[in-house]
Design an enzyme around this catalytic site. Structure first.
Site, PDB file in Angstrom:
ATOM      1  CE  LYS A 113      95.251  14.145 -21.111  1.00  0.00           C
ATOM      2  NZ  LYS A 113      94.905  13.007 -22.021  1.00  0.00           N
TER       3      LYS A 113
HETATM    4  C1  LIG Z   1      94.871  13.087 -23.413  1.00  0.00           C
HETATM    5  C2  LIG Z   1      94.973  11.847 -24.199  1.00  0.00           C
HETATM    6  C3  LIG Z   1      95.215  11.865 -25.591  1.00  0.00           C
HETATM    7  C4  LIG Z   1      95.313  13.148 -26.391  1.00  0.00           C
HETATM    8  O1  LIG Z   1      96.466  13.894 -26.102  1.00  0.00           O
HETATM    9  P1  LIG Z   1      96.507  15.452 -26.461  1.00  0.00           P
HETATM   10  O2  LIG Z   1      97.783  15.940 -25.888  1.00  0.00           O
HETATM   11  O3  LIG Z   1      95.299  16.055 -25.803  1.00  0.00           O
HETATM   12  O4  LIG Z   1      96.459  15.557 -27.939  1.00  0.00           O
HETATM   13  C5  LIG Z   1      95.329  10.652 -26.252  1.00  0.00           C
HETATM   14  N1  LIG Z   1      95.198   9.485 -25.600  1.00  0.00           N
HETATM   15  C6  LIG Z   1      94.974   9.431 -24.270  1.00  0.00           C
HETATM   16  C7  LIG Z   1      94.815   8.109 -23.617  1.00  0.00           C
HETATM   17  C8  LIG Z   1      94.867  10.602 -23.524  1.00  0.00           C
HETATM   18  O5  LIG Z   1      94.630  10.528 -22.204  1.00  0.00           O
END
Ligand SMILES: *Cc1c(COP(=O)(O)O)cnc(C)c1O
Length: 540
Positions: A113
């Site tokens: 993120k």
């Molecule tokens: C947020 C997240 C995801 C999922 O991503 P999306 O964009 O919500 O599908 C997968 N792995 C981790 C570690 C995350 O923080």
């Protein structure tokens, strides 16, 4: 480039408006009015571009030059990715000639993120500074108060994206004692004066309900100009398209033969993989994208049946014959019975996927009958509005066969259990390269294995690694407890995490899950606006 709502209406927003607004007033998400095409010679010109170069090239297709000049855009992007520890920003790691891992966790909080939130924070700051520089002397400068709830995974990335930004305060609520120790420390050891961690005595759902009430309180919202950084913000999707380009060029350079790329994406709210869909639609050569879900498999079920349906409240978690106890600390505080299942990959524990609405719009658009794109856009907006109302009323919606076929043209989907996740972590550690995958990445690696049998001889898989294994140490330690020669400190722990638990913290306690108590905290801690002049605006 203008932005429209997935639920229709005539509003056309600039990029700045779409980013600052987040969710459209009619409940829809913003999408570009059309997907831009790449320059005809992009494969030659962009071939050796760095992450920053690619970012500027891709983003400028979606942001008009008169909104953000290329010079300012480059400065924003450079600043955003200077916080990453790896020179490639999102490096590609080769497991074999048939399998690569695209590592997205080299940012400040060790999870993917960061790629989006580092940029989003700088965009917020840039827009505010520019607005304030245009104000008359004596006029009150604009401020933004970002409020969010976290179960641990997202909060720290948002905090690191917004720390130390002028005229922005960020308040992140977490359920006290229900966040893993590392994640709690990652959030609360950020001591910048604009960062406010609120530890609420209650559950994650309580925190989320409080945040919802704050946004719904018009007077409070207007007074403090509340902002959200949740995963539906268009800028987050856009930032994430870039690494698909980077990975494409990397694979092309390192493999001498012609290949078909297959990206496999651990998926929760459908933001990461949606970025891949945009890259594909723009023209990055790739096969079907693979949606990898955990037991919260609303998406995997959609691709089977064409029905998008919330999990039954009473559903028992299927365990593939192996009882899997929840790992303490990975808990989200999500209540049993609300349909969300706690898994070892908590960042993907969702009931519905908020960004999926954007894909549904494209399915509706392409299967719409209309003489012009404009007519088809209007039809798609009306269709999505109807589907989302149905979803809200009945907890499910069935899309027509034509739309499902379109979805199957571009995607495959697989569901992965916790037992499989643990098995995969162990399998990769015991492999030739002793690769340690975090549980989310392991969901992707498992799904890659599940679809590999149907692939052609030319397919090369790229699995997106969404978190560093140290961030989910309980699951990793459990998977590797009996592995010979595994040492967490030596094999996994990054130097940045050493001593983290002992560092000074800044956190405000709230002793009951009550909106009014949180309001008081915000009123008390929100900072005074500061004037910003044009000369300050020149340096992004
Ligand atoms: C947020 C997240 C995801 C999922 O991503 P999306 O964009 O919500 O599908 C997968 N792995 C981790 C570690 C995350 O923080």
């Amino acid at each position: 480039m203008k932005y429209i709502s997935t639920r229709g209406g005539d509003a056309q927003l600039t990029f700045e408006e779409a980013v600052l607004t987040g969710l459209a007033p009619n409940g829809g998400l913003y999408i570009p009015e059309k997907i831009p095409t790449l320059p005809s010679n992009w494969q030659t010109i962009w071939e050796n571009y760095s992450f920053v170069d690619l970012s500027v090239a891709v983003l400028s297709l979606y942001i008009s030059e008169d909104e953000i000049s290329s010079r300012d855009l480059r400065a924003l992007v450079e600043k955003s990715y200077s916080t990453f520890r790896h020179p490639d920003v999102t490096p590609v790691y080769k497991i074999s000639d048939k399998l690569f891992i695209l590592e997205l966790f080299h940012g400040p909080t060790f999870a993917f993120k960061d790629v989006a939130l580092q940029l989003l924070g700088n965009l917020f700051e840039f827009f505010l500074r520019r607005r304030n520089a245009r104000k008359n002397p004596g006029e009150q400068p604009e401020k933004l108060t970002v409020v969010g709830a976290t179960s641990g995974d997202t909060g720290s990335a948002a905090i690191y994206g917004l720390r130390n930004k002028a005229n922005i305060d960020i308040f992140i609520l977490h359920p006290r004692g229900r966040v893993s120790p590392i994640q709690e420390a990652q959030m609360t050891t950020v001591t910048d004066s604009n960062v406010h961690n609120i530890a609420v005595k209650g559950t994650f759902d309580d925190c989320q309900d409080i945040v919802k009430s704050l946004f719904a309180d018009r007077a409070f919202n207007e007074k403090h100009r509340l902002g959200a950084v949740n995963s539906i913000n268009w800028a987050r999707i856009l930032a994430q398209t870039v690494y698909y380009f980077l990975a494409y060029f990397h694979a092309r350079r390192s493999l001498s033969f012609d290949v078909e790329l297959q990206f496999v994406v651990p998926t929760g709210n459908f933001g990461d993989i949606l970025a891949g869909y945009y890259a594909k639609r723009m023209g990055v050569p790739m096969g079907k994208l693979v949606v990898a879900t955990n037991a919260n498999d609303i998406l995997a079920r959609f691709w089977k049946s064409g029905r998008y349906e919330k999990q039954d409240s009473g559903a028992q978690p299927p365990t593939d014959g192996l009882p899997v106890a929840p790992v303490s600390g990975a808990s989200d505080g999500k209540q049993a019975g609300d349909g969300v299942q706690e898994t070892l990959s908590p960042a993907m524990d969702i009931l519905v996927s908020s960004n999926f609405e954007r894909l549904l719009w494209y399915l509706a658009f392409e299967s719409a009958k209309g003489a012009s794109d404009e007519a088809k856009r209007a039809a798609a907006g009306a269709t999505i509005d109807g589907w989302m109302k149905e979803m809200k009323a009945d907890g499910r919606v069935d899309v027509p066969v034509a739309a499902l076929e379109l979805a199957r043209r571009d995607f495959l989907a697989e569901r992965v259990s916790d037992a499989q996740t643990l098995g995969t972590i162990r399998q990769y550690f015991e492999g030739r390269l002793s690769y340690v995958a975090d549980p989310h990445t392991a969901v992707g690696l498992t799904a890659a294995g599940l679809v590999a049998g149907q692939n052609s001889a030319l397919t090369v898989q790229i699995v997106l690694a969404t978190a560093h294994p140290a961030k989910f140490s309980e699951a990793v330690t459990r998977a590797l407890a009996s592995a010979a020669d595994f040492d967490f400190d030596r094999d996994v722990q990054p130097p940045e995490f050493k001593g983290l638990l002992e560092r000074p913290r800044r956190v405000i306690g709230v002793d009951a899950p009550k909106v009014d108590l949180v309001k008081e905290v915000i009123e008390e801690h929100v900072q005074k606006p500061v004037a910003q002049d044009v000369s300050a605006g020149a340096s992004v």
